[in-house]
Design a protein around this motif. Structure first.
Motif, PDB file in Angstrom:
ATOM      1  N   LEU A 111       0.834  -1.202   0.000  1.00  0.00           N
ATOM      2  CA  LEU A 111       0.000   0.000   0.000  1.00  0.00           C
ATOM      3  C   LEU A 111       0.871   1.256   0.000  1.00  0.00           C
ATOM      4  CD1 LEU A 111      -2.884   1.069   0.066  1.00  0.00           C
ATOM      5  CD2 LEU A 111      -2.845   0.808   2.547  1.00  0.00           C
ATOM      6  N   ALA A 112       1.888   1.281   0.850  1.00  0.00           N
ATOM      7  CA  ALA A 112       2.788   2.431   0.894  1.00  0.00           C
ATOM      8  C   ALA A 112       3.518   2.608  -0.444  1.00  0.00           C
ATOM      9  CB  ALA A 112       3.798   2.267   2.028  1.00  0.00           C
ATOM     10  N   THR A 113       3.952   1.500  -1.029  1.00  0.00           N
ATOM     11  CA  THR A 113       4.620   1.556  -2.336  1.00  0.00           C
ATOM     12  C   THR A 113       3.692   2.124  -3.393  1.00  0.00           C
ATOM     13  OG1 THR A 113       6.029  -0.324  -1.770  1.00  0.00           O
ATOM     14  CG2 THR A 113       5.757   0.168  -4.125  1.00  0.00           C
ATOM     15  N   GLU A 114       2.437   1.669  -3.396  1.00  0.00           N
ATOM     16  CA  GLU A 114       1.454   2.156  -4.379  1.00  0.00           C
ATOM     17  C   GLU A 114       1.208   3.653  -4.203  1.00  0.00           C
ATOM     18  OE1 GLU A 114      -0.754   1.968  -7.705  1.00  0.00           O
ATOM     19  OE2 GLU A 114       0.336   0.273  -6.868  1.00  0.00           O
ATOM     20  N   LEU A 115       1.137   4.116  -2.958  1.00  0.00           N
ATOM     21  CA  LEU A 115       0.890   5.539  -2.715  1.00  0.00           C
ATOM     22  C   LEU A 115       2.057   6.416  -3.168  1.00  0.00           C
ATOM     23  CD1 LEU A 115      -0.839   5.343   0.775  1.00  0.00           C
ATOM     24  CD2 LEU A 115      -1.892   6.042  -1.390  1.00  0.00           C
ATOM     25  N   ARG A 116       3.241   5.841  -3.244  1.00  0.00           N
ATOM     26  CA  ARG A 116       4.405   6.601  -3.700  1.00  0.00           C
ATOM     27  C   ARG A 116       4.499   6.672  -5.224  1.00  0.00           C
ATOM     28  NH1 ARG A 116       6.713   4.210   1.128  1.00  0.00           N
ATOM     29  NH2 ARG A 116       7.224   5.928   2.543  1.00  0.00           N
ATOM     30  N   CYS A 117       3.652   5.933  -5.930  1.00  0.00           N
ATOM     31  CA  CYS A 117       3.629   5.994  -7.395  1.00  0.00           C
ATOM     32  C   CYS A 117       3.096   7.357  -7.826  1.00  0.00           C
ATOM     33  CB  CYS A 117       2.712   4.908  -7.973  1.00  0.00           C
ATOM     34  SG  CYS A 117       3.329   3.231  -7.753  1.00  0.00           S
ATOM     35  N   THR A 118       3.511   7.786  -9.012  1.00  0.00           N
ATOM     36  CA  THR A 118       3.018   9.077  -9.507  1.00  0.00           C
ATOM     37  C   THR A 118       1.510   9.057  -9.711  1.00  0.00           C
ATOM     38  OG1 THR A 118       3.640   8.376 -11.729  1.00  0.00           O
ATOM     39  CG2 THR A 118       5.161   9.846 -10.586  1.00  0.00           C
ATOM     40  N   SER A 162      -7.316   0.119  -8.101  1.00  0.00           N
ATOM     41  CA  SER A 162      -7.491  -1.334  -8.019  1.00  0.00           C
ATOM     42  C   SER A 162      -6.435  -1.962  -7.105  1.00  0.00           C
ATOM     43  CB  SER A 162      -7.447  -1.973  -9.403  1.00  0.00           C
ATOM     44  OG  SER A 162      -6.196  -1.744 -10.019  1.00  0.00           O
ATOM     45  N   ASN A 163      -5.193  -1.484  -7.175  1.00  0.00           N
ATOM     46  CA  ASN A 163      -4.129  -2.015  -6.312  1.00  0.00           C
ATOM     47  C   ASN A 163      -4.366  -1.637  -4.851  1.00  0.00           C
ATOM     48  OD1 ASN A 163      -2.899  -3.105  -8.539  1.00  0.00           O
ATOM     49  ND2 ASN A 163      -1.421  -1.455  -8.771  1.00  0.00           N
ATOM     50  N   ILE A 164      -4.838  -0.427  -4.621  1.00  0.00           N
ATOM     51  CA  ILE A 164      -5.141   0.017  -3.257  1.00  0.00           C
ATOM     52  C   ILE A 164      -6.279  -0.816  -2.687  1.00  0.00           C
ATOM     53  CG2 ILE A 164      -6.073   1.949  -1.907  1.00  0.00           C
ATOM     54  CD1 ILE A 164      -4.399   3.789  -3.814  1.00  0.00           C
ATOM     55  N   SER A 165      -7.303  -1.056  -3.492  1.00  0.00           N
ATOM     56  CA  SER A 165      -8.438  -1.875  -3.048  1.00  0.00           C
ATOM     57  C   SER A 165      -7.999  -3.300  -2.711  1.00  0.00           C
ATOM     58  CB  SER A 165      -9.526  -1.920  -4.128  1.00  0.00           C
ATOM     59  OG  SER A 165     -10.086  -0.640  -4.282  1.00  0.00           O
ATOM     60  N   LYS A 166      -7.079  -3.868  -3.500  1.00  0.00           N
ATOM     61  CA  LYS A 166      -6.558  -5.210  -3.216  1.00  0.00           C
ATOM     62  C   LYS A 166      -5.833  -5.241  -1.878  1.00  0.00           C
ATOM     63  CE  LYS A 166      -5.944  -6.619  -8.023  1.00  0.00           C
ATOM     64  NZ  LYS A 166      -4.957  -6.834  -9.092  1.00  0.00           N
ATOM     65  N   CYS A 167      -5.059  -4.202  -1.596  1.00  0.00           N
ATOM     66  CA  CYS A 167      -4.332  -4.136  -0.318  1.00  0.00           C
ATOM     67  C   CYS A 167      -5.305  -4.048   0.851  1.00  0.00           C
ATOM     68  CB  CYS A 167      -3.392  -2.930  -0.312  1.00  0.00           C
ATOM     69  SG  CYS A 167      -1.994  -3.073  -1.439  1.00  0.00           S
ATOM     70  N   ILE A 168      -6.330  -3.220   0.722  1.00  0.00           N
ATOM     71  CA  ILE A 168      -7.324  -3.074   1.793  1.00  0.00           C
ATOM     72  C   ILE A 168      -8.076  -4.389   1.990  1.00  0.00           C
ATOM     73  CG2 ILE A 168      -9.465  -1.897   2.466  1.00  0.00           C
ATOM     74  CD1 ILE A 168      -6.937  -0.204   2.791  1.00  0.00           C
ATOM     75  N   SER A 169      -8.412  -5.036   0.899  1.00  0.00           N
ATOM     76  CA  SER A 169      -9.110  -6.330   0.977  1.00  0.00           C
ATOM     77  C   SER A 169      -8.234  -7.378   1.667  1.00  0.00           C
ATOM     78  CB  SER A 169      -9.505  -6.790  -0.425  1.00  0.00           C
ATOM     79  OG  SER A 169     -10.133  -8.031  -0.376  1.00  0.00           O
ATOM     80  N   ALA A 194      -8.184   8.394   2.934  1.00  0.00           N
ATOM     81  CA  ALA A 194      -9.218   9.390   2.619  1.00  0.00           C
ATOM     82  C   ALA A 194      -8.635  10.802   2.708  1.00  0.00           C
ATOM     83  CB  ALA A 194     -10.401   9.242   3.559  1.00  0.00           C
ATOM     84  N   LEU A 195      -7.816  11.075   3.726  1.00  0.00           N
ATOM     85  CA  LEU A 195      -7.203  12.410   3.883  1.00  0.00           C
ATOM     86  C   LEU A 195      -6.241  12.718   2.750  1.00  0.00           C
ATOM     87  CD1 LEU A 195      -6.562  12.432   7.742  1.00  0.00           C
ATOM     88  CD2 LEU A 195      -8.226  13.808   6.466  1.00  0.00           C
ATOM     89  N   SER A 196      -5.689  11.683   2.140  1.00  0.00           N
ATOM     90  CA  SER A 196      -4.755  11.901   1.022  1.00  0.00           C
ATOM     91  C   SER A 196      -5.495  11.974  -0.320  1.00  0.00           C
ATOM     92  CB  SER A 196      -3.686  10.815   0.989  1.00  0.00           C
ATOM     93  OG  SER A 196      -4.256   9.577   0.595  1.00  0.00           O
ATOM     94  N   GLY A 197      -6.821  11.865  -0.260  1.00  0.00           N
ATOM     95  CA  GLY A 197      -7.616  11.976  -1.483  1.00  0.00           C
ATOM     96  C   GLY A 197      -7.895  10.683  -2.198  1.00  0.00           C
ATOM     97  N   VAL A 198      -7.532   9.561  -1.583  1.00  0.00           N
ATOM     98  CA  VAL A 198      -7.770   8.256  -2.178  1.00  0.00           C
ATOM     99  C   VAL A 198      -9.113   7.758  -1.689  1.00  0.00           C
ATOM    100  CG1 VAL A 198      -6.979   5.863  -2.324  1.00  0.00           C
ATOM    101  CG2 VAL A 198      -5.316   7.738  -2.315  1.00  0.00           C
ATOM    102  N   VAL A 199      -9.981   7.388  -2.619  1.00  0.00           N
ATOM    103  CA  VAL A 199     -11.303   6.875  -2.273  1.00  0.00           C
ATOM    104  C   VAL A 199     -11.165   5.390  -1.992  1.00  0.00           C
ATOM    105  CG1 VAL A 199     -13.660   6.524  -3.040  1.00  0.00           C
ATOM    106  CG2 VAL A 199     -12.410   8.570  -3.738  1.00  0.00           C
ATOM    107  N   VAL A 200     -11.648   4.966  -0.824  1.00  0.00           N
ATOM    108  CA  VAL A 200     -11.554   3.558  -0.436  1.00  0.00           C
ATOM    109  C   VAL A 200     -12.921   2.905  -0.582  1.00  0.00           C
ATOM    110  CG1 VAL A 200     -10.932   1.941   1.385  1.00  0.00           C
ATOM    111  CG2 VAL A 200      -9.724   4.095   1.162  1.00  0.00           C
TER     112      VAL A 200
END
Length: 143
Positions: free
Chosen positions: A98-105, A110-117, A137-143
């Motif tokens: 999840l942290a790696t995905e958030l550091r992507c440009t 879909s990858n974030i949802s997989k991590c949460i799942s 959510a605070l970073s603007g990512v919809v979960v």
């Protein structure tokens, strides 16, 4: 909050869990009962009548034994420990991914949802999952 800041918070959660996994404590208690009678509404739970036998004979009306079943408990404990280890590794991997995905440009939803799942399918406390979702959510990512 920017994605990079969210990634840093999630990394801190992962590092805390990885360095001290025993902060989540599991206890297994086993109670062995030989014979138990529960009566609701009055009446007799167990009634034993013995007759027979003569001089020198032995007649048993009721016999009850109990054993702690130590072997079964040890087997169950080993299986539980293996599952806890598996899930702990899944928690660490999911938080890291999840942290790696958030550091992507451009983080992929879909990858974030997989991590949460994946996190949701483990024993991770609801508090940690809520913190992760709030940071996202605070970073603007919809979960």
């Amino acid at each position: 909050m920017r994605s990079e800041e969210a990634a840093a918070v999630i990394d801190a959660l992962r590092e805390s869990f990885q360095s001290n996994p025993s902060q989540f404590h599991f206890a297994v208690n086993v109670t062995t009962i030989g014979t138990q009678s529960i009566v609701n509404g009055g009446g007799t739970g167990i009634n034993v009548s013995v007759s027979g036998g003569g001089p020198g004979s032995s007649t048993t009306g009721f016999s009850s034994t109990a054993s702690s079943g130590k072997t079964n408990v040890q087997i169950a404990q080993q299986v539980a420990n293996e599952e806890i280890q598996r899930q702990a590794q899944q928690i660490i991997k999911s938080l890291s991914d999840l942290a790696t995905e958030l550091r992507c440009t451009t983080p992929q939803q879909s990858n974030i949802s997989k991590c949460i799942s994946a996190l949701s399918s483990t024993f991770v406390p609801a508090l940690v999952l809520a913190a992760v979702k709030t940071v996202l959510a605070l970073s603007g990512v919809v979960v």
